[in-house]
Every structure is written in structure tokens, then in C-alpha cells.
Design an enzyme around this catalytic site. Structure first.
Site, PDB file in Angstrom:
ATOM      1  N   LYS A   5     -38.924  26.889  96.898  1.00 55.09           N
ATOM      2  CA  LYS A   5     -39.258  25.638  96.207  1.00 55.09           C
ATOM      3  C   LYS A   5     -38.929  25.757  94.721  1.00 55.09           C
ATOM      4  CE  LYS A   5     -43.199  22.714  95.127  1.00 55.09           C
ATOM      5  NZ  LYS A   5     -44.568  22.319  95.445  1.00 55.09           N
TER       6      LYS A   5
ATOM      7  N   GLU B 295     -39.444  37.897  94.934  1.00 52.91           N
ATOM      8  CA  GLU B 295     -39.049  38.491  96.221  1.00 52.91           C
ATOM      9  C   GLU B 295     -37.791  37.819  96.758  1.00 52.91           C
ATOM     10  OE1 GLU B 295     -42.090  37.462  95.432  1.00 52.91           O
ATOM     11  OE2 GLU B 295     -43.655  38.751  96.295  1.00 52.91           O
TER      12      GLU B 295
ATOM     13  N   GLY C 180     -45.769  24.239  99.058  1.00 55.10           N
ATOM     14  CA  GLY C 180     -45.022  25.262  99.799  1.00 55.10           C
ATOM     15  C   GLY C 180     -45.525  25.421 101.228  1.00 55.10           C
ATOM     16  N   ARG C 181     -46.842  25.465 101.400  1.00 59.82           N
ATOM     17  CA  ARG C 181     -47.385  25.700 102.743  1.00 59.82           C
ATOM     18  C   ARG C 181     -47.395  24.433 103.587  1.00 59.82           C
ATOM     19  NH1 ARG C 181     -50.664  26.469  98.554  1.00 59.82           N
ATOM     20  NH2 ARG C 181     -52.532  25.209  98.265  1.00 59.82           N
TER      21      ARG C 181
ATOM     22  N   GLU D  17     -54.652  29.832 101.648  1.00 56.86           N
ATOM     23  CA  GLU D  17     -54.116  29.522 100.318  1.00 56.86           C
ATOM     24  C   GLU D  17     -54.639  28.160  99.851  1.00 56.86           C
ATOM     25  OE1 GLU D  17     -50.082  31.132  98.634  1.00 56.86           O
ATOM     26  OE2 GLU D  17     -49.699  29.097  99.319  1.00 56.86           O
TER      27      GLU D  17
ATOM     28  N   HIS E 229     -57.611  42.643 125.186  1.00 58.38           N
ATOM     29  CA  HIS E 229     -57.673  44.090 125.392  1.00 58.38           C
ATOM     30  C   HIS E 229     -57.766  44.834 124.076  1.00 58.38           C
ATOM     31  CE1 HIS E 229     -56.891  43.619 129.678  1.00 58.38           C
ATOM     32  NE2 HIS E 229     -56.185  42.566 129.287  1.00 58.38           N
TER      33      HIS E 229
ATOM     34  N   LYS F   2     -48.772  38.567  90.498  1.00 56.56           N
ATOM     35  CA  LYS F   2     -47.343  38.450  90.167  1.00 56.56           C
ATOM     36  C   LYS F   2     -47.077  38.928  88.749  1.00 56.56           C
ATOM     37  CE  LYS F   2     -46.274  34.143  92.657  1.00 56.56           C
ATOM     38  NZ  LYS F   2     -45.748  32.790  92.462  1.00 56.56           N
TER      39      LYS F   2
END
Ligand code: F6P
Length: 547
Positions: free
Chosen positions: A208, A214, A270-271, A356, A387, A511
């Protein structure tokens, strides 16, 4: 901004606290006294059959929760969101992921401009590009057709498309390979590219902001990997790199042709973005028609949320149930347990969506909250979890409300034998919610002849709450419906808690500090202002690194 009365002082809140303090009968008793709750506590939205009868609630609990929603004006904030008002107060932005799935003739205005034509122009551009890649018309630098698509992004620019690609894999072009690189750990890009031919590989750089370290680092390394194969010929970049972003300047600066940029806007969080241009990799995988079916699915739930009265409004109900457990029953977490292997990344996606958005401890006006906000969201597909960690859900000391998501039909692609396994999968699905709700009493255990010393160990207390979401089949539309359901559930909770569900300041500090620490690791520089613990750790790292 109007002062929001303190939530815990509201009479609707204290009424819920009093109701909780009185205690509720066990689910066994609730069903015995009122078998009708099995039919009454069901809501249908599009293809989703949502059963909340196994929740630790009565009609009174629901009525009190609805009063809280009314008192906190959840629907007023909802309407403001759909109208394009700047309800993301700390970033002064509209919150309009719902406009991404609005029909072509809809009008949704931001600052007086109808954004729907822009949304459809980008969707059309994506469709054209996706078709060209899928048909082989779009070729790489040497004229070879594209066989591999690598999405580079992180957070919302990764989790959405990666989750949806997994979910809809059976609808995808099986002659294309799709990979998703997010981690700045170089091994992620290495593993994603090590067996690929650069001449057949398309990189989609999804960011965005186009400043996320990263993503830009991985994209830069991917560009080097590509150029190495073409003797540094920069012209190759135009055929092998496209960008999904709101930031045209940074995209151009990176060397990506602006024609190869697919735009979205700051009013898409973003999400909340995988149904925007961020979904390009998914659209290449499943094709534009399936992608549009998915958008239609989102829209079914948007319309439901916008128009359905409170008592039958599914996102409102699910949101309120979460508030009941987190704020009145001391639950700290919420499990999401999809009984579909294709939903292997679904809960990871929801973690960002929910945590978030609602992992906040100040109110919209900056006052601290004095109540619980978002839960820890976790889970993996059944039956694997059965399990592993279900033991704790069944017999541990913690209350863990859980959503069980299952489908009536497997995907047609499976062989007859594998399709037959679906009933076994779903038998587990139903058995688990039954066991969690009703448990097994000591008397029942004794009646099986279990030695007395083992009776406490084999007793299941039950009274563990679950919601069951059942759909006919995992289709693009159903996936859209599910995601929109959770998006709006998160919205409801944020509205009641009076927090801004659309900012994410909590990721900033880490960050900034990472940027400060990096020179200490790479160049051995002294970093002023590091705390003693981190200074010692950095020293240990340097020693190990150079050993
Ligand atoms: O983690 C913070 C965050 O801003 C997320 O909200 C976002 O989805 C992610 O980073 C990636 O951001 P971008 O798409 O700008 O690279």
C-alpha cells in the site's frame, strides 16, 4: 468529537455484569429447558447457516447485549462508514473497503467524489492483465510465457491473497505456480525462487505504502535475481514486475513502469485490502469471473450488515458474543477452527484482521480503555487440532469460545474415495461442538464401568461455547461472505469498545527501533540509546556471527 460516556458506567454495561454475576445454567440445562433454542439461535446470511445455540447465553443475555449495541450507537457508526465518513479518526481517513465490492452503478463519495468508477476502472484493468497472463499473451523478456507468479508483500499485502489463493486453489489455473513471499528472512525469497526460471516468472510487488522495508528489500533482491539472468538488462523489469500500491511516486522510483501499477486508495486499510488491487495474484489464479463472484459474496454480507435489523444481524450478533466472553466471562482468546484443509491460512488472516484492528488500549479520543478489547485469535484446520490442543479446550482451566466453520460438500475435483472422507471430517466437526457443549458427566463415565480413580480424568465438564458456521461448499462467493462476516464483526466490537479499529500505531515502534539497531549488526556501529539488555544481546550476536 462528542464525549463517549465511559462504557463501564453505562447502565447497559452494569446490567450485563449483574446478569453475569447471577450465573447461567449449564448448556445441558439450557437445552433441556428450551430445546427450541436450536432453531431460534440460528441466523442465515447468503449461503451461511450460523448456529449460535451452543453459546452460554439466554434470551435475556441477548437482549442485554442488544441494548449495549443500541446505547453505543453501533449502527450509526456503521452508516457513517458506508457513507464514506472519516471514521478512522487518528489517520483522518474514510474506511471504505465496502466500496471495493459496490456494484458499478453505486455511488459512494469520499470528499465529494464518487469512488465507485475508480474501483471498477482498476478491476477492469486487473481483469485485462490477468487474462493476458492466463492466456499466455503476456510474455516475459525473452518471449516465454509466464508460468510462475510470485507475490511479494507483507501483512495485508500478503495474508489476504495468500489465504484466498489457498482457499480457492481448486478454482485456480493449475498450469501456473503461485508463491507468496513476505518474510525479510532471505530464505523466504530463496525457497520461493530457487526452482523457478526467471524468464517465466512474474513478480507482483504488493505494498500500500511502497515503503515497507521487508517488501522493498525482498523486491530489490528479486529484481537482482531477475537481472542476473538477463545480464543486467533493465528492460526486463517492465515485463517481469508489476506493482499494487497507493504510491505511484515510489513505484516509479523503484523502476516499475506506471502502466504496470494497479492502484488503490488510502481509504482501503491494509488488512481490508485483498478485494482491491492487492488481489491481483488471486485474480490471475482464479480468473476475473471467479474474482467477481467473490466480490459478490462480500456484497451479500455488506448488504445484510447494512440493512438487517439488530436481532437477526449476523456480524452484530457475533461481535456482541465476543464482547460477552471477553468483557464479562474473562475469556482471553477466541479460536477459529475451519474444517477445511483449503482454509489453512484463514485463521492467520483473521489474526491480522482482528488483532491489528482491535488490539487497542485507548479510546477514539485518546482516553485509556478500562475494559477488555480484542481477543487473541488463533486456530488451525480441524481435524489436526483435535490431536494437539483441543485437550485444553475440552478439559483445561480456560474458557475458549470457538467458531467451527464447515462445508456440506467437498470440492468436485476430489476422487470418489477422497470425497467419501468428507463425511468423516464433518462427523468430527459436529461431534466436537457437541462434546464441548454437553461434555460427559461423572455418572455417565461410571456407567461405562470406568474405575473410580479414573472418573475425574474422563469426565468432561462441557459448557464450552461454540458457534457453528455451515455453508454448502467453499466457493469464491462463500469465501467473500465469510471474510465480510468477520470484517463487520470486528467493526461491531470496535464500535462498542469506542476504539479506532482502522489504525495500527502499535506496529510503528518496532519498525523504528529495527532501523536503529540494524547498523549495529551490519557495520558493528555503536548504537546510542540501546537499553542494557539489548546492548548485551547485540554483542552476543556479533560474537556468534563472527565466530
Ligand atoms: O503491519 C503494519 C502494516 O501497515 C499493515 O497494516 C499492512 O497490512 C502491512 O504493514 C503492509 O503494509 P504495506 O502494504 O504498506 O506494505
Amino acid at each position: 468529537m462528542a464525549e463517549f460516556p465511559k462504557l463501564t458506567d453505562r447502565p447497559e454495561w452494569t446490567a450485563l455484569a449483574d446478569h453475569r454475576a447471577q450465573g447461567l445454567p449449564h448448556l445441558r440445562e439450557l437445552f433441556a429447558a428450551d430445546p427450541g433454542r436450536a432453531e431460534r439461535y440460528v441466523v442465515r446470511v447468503g449461503d451461511l447457516h450460523i448456529d449460535y445455540s451452543k453459546q452460554l447465553i439466554t434470551d435475556e443475555t441477548l437482549a442485554l447485549l442488544q441494548e449495549l449495541a443500541a446505547a453505543t450507537d453501533v449502527f450509526a457508526l456503521r452508516d457513517a462508514m458506508f457513507r464514506g465518513e472519516k471514521i478512522n479518526v487518528t489517520e483522518r481517513r474514510a474506511v471504505l473497503h465496502t466500496a471495493l465490492r459496490a456494484p458499478r452503478d453505486a455511488v459512494v463519495e469520499v470528499d465529494g467524489e464518487n469512488v465507485v468508477p475508480k474501483v471498477h476502472a482498476v478491476l477492469d484493468k486487473m481483469a485485462g492483465f490477468a487474462e493476458r497472463v492466463r492466456s499466455g499473451e503476456w510474455t516475459g523478456h525473452t518471449g516465454k510465457r509466464i508460468r510462475n507468479v510470485v507475490n511479494i508483500g507483507i501483512g495485508g499485502s500478503d495474508l489476504g491473497p495468500a489465504m484466498a489463493y489457498e482457499a480457492l486453489r481448486p478454482y485456480s489455473a493449475r498450469d501456473l505456480t503461485f508463491r507468496f513471499v513476505s518474510n525479510v528472512d532471505g530464505s523466504d525469497l530463496h525457497e520461493a525462487t530457487r526452482d523457478l526460471d526467471p524468464a517465466e516468472t512474474l513478480f507482483i510487488v504488493a505494498s500500500k505504502t511502497f515503503t515497507t522495508i521487508e517488501t522493498i528489500t525482498n523486491a530489490t533482491s528479486a529484481r537482482s535475481w531477475l537481472l542476473k539472468a538477463f545480464d543486467g538488462d533493465q528492460k526486463a523489469v517492465a515485463r517481469h514486475f508489476v506493482a499494487l500500491s497507493t504510491n505511484a511516486e515510489k513505484v516509479t522510483g523503484f523502476g516499475i513502469d506506471p502502466d504496470n501499477m494497479f492502484e488503490f486508495w488510502d481509504w482501503v486499510g491494509g488488512r481490508y485490502s485483498y478485494d482491491s488491487a492487492i488481489g491481483l495474484s488471486l485474480m490471475i489464479a482464479i480468473g476475473p469471473d471467479r474474482f467477481r463472484e467473490m466480490l459478490d459474496g462480500f456484497r451479500i454480507v455488506d448488504d445484510h450488515f447494512r440493512t438487517t435489523p439488530a436481532e437477526a444481524n449476523a456480524p452484530l450478533l457475533l461481535g456482541l458474543l465476543g464482547i460477552w466472553y471477553g468483557d464479562f466471562c474473562d475469556a482471553q482468546t477466541h479460536a477459529v477452527l475451519p474444517y477445511s484443509h483449503y482454509l489453512s491460512k484463514f485463521t492467520a488472516y483473521l489474526q491480522q484482521l482482528d488483532m491489528e484492528s482491535n488490539g487497542k488500549s485507548v479510546q477514539r479520543d485518546g482516553r485509556p480503555v478500562e475494559w477488555q478489547t480484542g481477543p487473541v485469535v488463533w486456530g488451525t484446520p480441524g481435524t489436526n487440532g483435535q490431536h494437539a490442543y483441543y485437550q485444553l479446550i475440552h478439559q483445561g482451566t480456560k474458557l475458549i469460545p470457538a467458531d467451527f466453520i464447515g462445508f456440506a460438500r467437498p470440492l468436485p475435483e476430489l476422487s470418489e474415495e477422497l470425497r467419501a472422507q468428507h463425511d468423516l471430517l464433518m462427523a468430527n466437526f459436529f461431534a466436537q461442538t457437541q462434546a464441548l457443549a454437553f461434555g460427559k458427566t461423572a455418572e455417565e463415565v461410571r456407567a461405562e464401568g470406568v474405575p473410580e480413580e479414573l472418573v475425574p480424568h474422563k469426565t468432561f465438564q462441557g459448557d464450552r461455547p461454540t458457534t457453528t458456521v455451515l455453508a454448502p461448499q467453499l466457493t469464491p462467493s462463500v469465501l467473500g461472505q465469510l471474510i465480510a462476516l468477520y470484517e463487520h464483526k470486528v467493526f461491531v466490537q470496535g464500535a462498542v469498545w469506542n476504539i479506532d479499529s482502522f489504525d495500527q500505531w502499535g506496529v510503528e515502534l518496532g519498525k523504528v527501533l529495527a532501523k536503529r539497531v540494524e547498523p549495529a549488526l551490519t557495520e558493528g556501529a555503536d548504537v546510542p540509546g540501546l537499553d542494557p539488555s539489548t546492548t548485551a544481546l547485540v554483542a552476543a550476536y556479533r560474537t556468534l556471527k563472527n565466530a
